[in-house]
Design an enzyme around this catalytic site. Structure first.
Site, PDB file in Angstrom:
ATOM      1  N   LYS A 167      46.726  34.850  38.761  1.00  0.00           N
ATOM      2  CA  LYS A 167      46.027  34.487  39.995  1.00  0.00           C
ATOM      3  C   LYS A 167      46.830  33.419  40.713  1.00  0.00           C
ATOM      4  O   LYS A 167      47.502  32.606  40.072  1.00  0.00           O
ATOM      5  CB  LYS A 167      44.638  33.919  39.668  1.00  0.00           C
ATOM      6  CG  LYS A 167      43.679  33.974  40.839  1.00  0.00           C
ATOM      7  CD  LYS A 167      43.040  35.340  40.920  1.00  0.00           C
ATOM      8  CE  LYS A 167      41.985  35.460  41.979  1.00  0.00           C
ATOM      9  NZ  LYS A 167      41.207  36.693  41.771  1.00  0.00           N
TER      10      LYS A 167
HETATM   11  N1  GLU Z   1      41.287  39.480  44.131  1.00  0.00           N
HETATM   12  C1  GLU Z   1      40.713  40.671  43.591  1.00  0.00           C
HETATM   13  C2  GLU Z   1      40.004  40.376  42.283  1.00  0.00           C
HETATM   14  O1  GLU Z   1      39.627  39.263  42.002  1.00  0.00           O
HETATM   15  C3  GLU Z   1      41.706  41.817  43.504  1.00  0.00           C
HETATM   16  C4  GLU Z   1      42.897  41.571  42.645  1.00  0.00           C
HETATM   17  C5  GLU Z   1      43.933  42.687  42.733  1.00  0.00           C
HETATM   18  O2  GLU Z   1      43.700  43.684  43.385  1.00  0.00           O
HETATM   19  O3  GLU Z   1      44.985  42.499  42.119  1.00  0.00           O
HETATM   20  O4  GLU Z   1      39.713  41.268  41.525  1.00  0.00           O
END
Ligand code: GLU
Length: 424
Positions: A114
């Site tokens: 993240k």
């Molecule tokens: N930000 C989204 C999540 O928390 C998508 C992450 C992604 O598609 O890599 O799942």
């Protein structure tokens, strides 16, 4: 097992503490070894950067940015980038670990990561945001990569930011690299169905939960907190399937109408009204807190972390909670929710539709091919439903709530994979 004492919750509202206490409980139930516990707990890489950006007033402002790579056991790390004033390293660490568990629950070949930048995108111009995203990309050039770490949108970012990231990364590599990031605009190698994918997965999870509780969607009422990318599409898709959405909300507050809200009309309103529900007629104004305790069958928290806490959990009247946001329920609220017999479909399952279609986007980019919307929806719905059934079965097998069952499924998968790969 002495080595996994239930983690004392130091700061009740800290998402990292919340994540760790669930992880500990599932690890204990699963009986993993001490070595494995630490392998799965500690992120393998954490990067903090300072990003000097020229603001429109001619002054340079330095932003703090993070990227935490929690795990690459199942494959390259995957996860969004968050632009929010409250971003901290601890929050990004929790969110990165959640991505590891999420990808494992839906059985896609990714680890978890993240990113985040502490900034307020609402107060920044498009030019400032673009310079910030490009600076962040350059700072993370050796972190990102289609086989290493693949970012995507999260709170405060959208396909527009992903396009800047892809462009900056491609320039640095001297070639077009579509697969370095997902959630791109469709014309730039984005996938059909990605924008509404998380909301769609929430809808599939909600229908599966209703089936277990024998709730008829045509007779069900639902409140959705958050009207961003996740909440608005989840509300619209549930509304299309006959569920009466009696309340929605955004940063400006909650909007309640016992007769039901026409979600398509509300979405059109938001589009015209500077992306805000402010002034939305045909509904009574309530607070975001009040929305959580309305007399509804289904509650979809799709805004942010730690909104369901030990303070308000007692007053929740919904029979089914489907977590569109990451970490909307703090760990201290879990026992209250469970003792009330509420079925809570946890974030790492319920909102995994987004990363599932991100995976499809990455696959299409690498194939140099485009799938139809119909194929994407069919495949992602199947993945979500299979994951729901697997987690539900684990909750029966281990006699635990679905949240702990989801962690058990995920930890089991990652630890088994690690055993085959081996370490030093
Ligand atoms: N930000 C989204 C999540 O928390 C998508 C992450 C992604 O598609 O890599 O799942």
């Amino acid at each position: 097992m002495a080595y996994i004492e239930p983690a004392p919750i130091k700061d009740k509202e800290n998402p990292l503490e919340s994540m760790m206490s669930r992880f500990d409980e599932a690890a204990r139930k699963l009986g993993i070894t001490e070595e494995m516990y630490y392998i799965l707990k500690v992120p393998y890489r954490q990067v903090t950067v300072g990003l000097p950006v020229m603001m429109d007033n001619g002054k340079i402002k330095v932003f703090e940015g993070y990227r935490v790579l929690h795990s690459n056991i199942l494959g390259p790390s995957k996860g969004g980038i968050r632009f929010d004033p409250a971003v901290t390293l601890d929050e990004v660490k929790a969110l990165a670990a959640w991505m590891t568990w999420k990808c494992a629950v839906v059985d896609i070949p990714y680890g978890g990561g993240k990113g985040g930048v502490a900034c307020n995108p609402r107060e920044m111009s498009v030019g400032e945001l673009e310079r910030l995203m490009r600076a962040y990309t350059v700072a993370m050039l050796d972190v990102f990569g289609p086989d290493k770490d693949i970012p995507a949108p999260d709170m405060g970012t959208s396909p527009r930011e992903m396009a800047w990231l892809m462009d900056e990364y491609s320039k640095a590599k001297g070639m077009t690299v579509h697969a370095v990031v997902t959630g791109k605009p469709v014309v730039l190698g984005g996938s059909l169905g990605r924008v509404e994918a998380t909301g769609r997965g929430v809808m599939v999870s909600a229908l599966a939960g209703m089936e277990k509780l024998r709730i008829n969607p045509y007779k069900a009422t639902c409140a959705v907190q958050g009207f961003g990318n996740v909440g608005s599409h989840a509300a619209r898709l549930l509304f299309e399937r006959g569920v009466k959405i009696v309340a929605i909300s955004d940063m400006t507050g909650g909007y309640y109408n016992e007769q039901g809200i026409d979600i398509e009309e509300a979405m059109r309103y938001v589009e015209k009204n500077n992306k805000s529900l402010e002034g939305y007629a045909g509904a009574e104004k309530i607070s975001n807190e009040d929305l959580l305790t309305l007399p509804v069958d289904i509650l979809v928290p799709a805004a942010k972390e730690d909104v369901i806490t030990e303070e308000n959990a007692h007053q929740i009247k919904a029979k089914l909670i489907v977590e569109g946001a990451n970490g909307p329920t703090s760990a201290t609220a879990d026992p209250i929710i469970n003792s009330k017999g509420i079925l809570a479909v946890p974030d790492i399952l319920a909102n995994a539709g987004g990363v599932t279609v991100s995976y499809f986007e990455w696959v299409q980019n690498r194939l140099g091919y485009k799938w139809t919307q119909e194929r994407i929806e069919r495949r992602s719905d199947r993945i979500m439903k299979d994951a729901f059934d697997k987690v539900y079965q684990a909750s029966l097998d281990y006699d635990v709530p679905m949240r702990i069952a989801a962690y058990i499924v995920a930890i089991d998968k990652v630890s088994q994979t690690y055993r085959f790969r081996g370490g030093y």
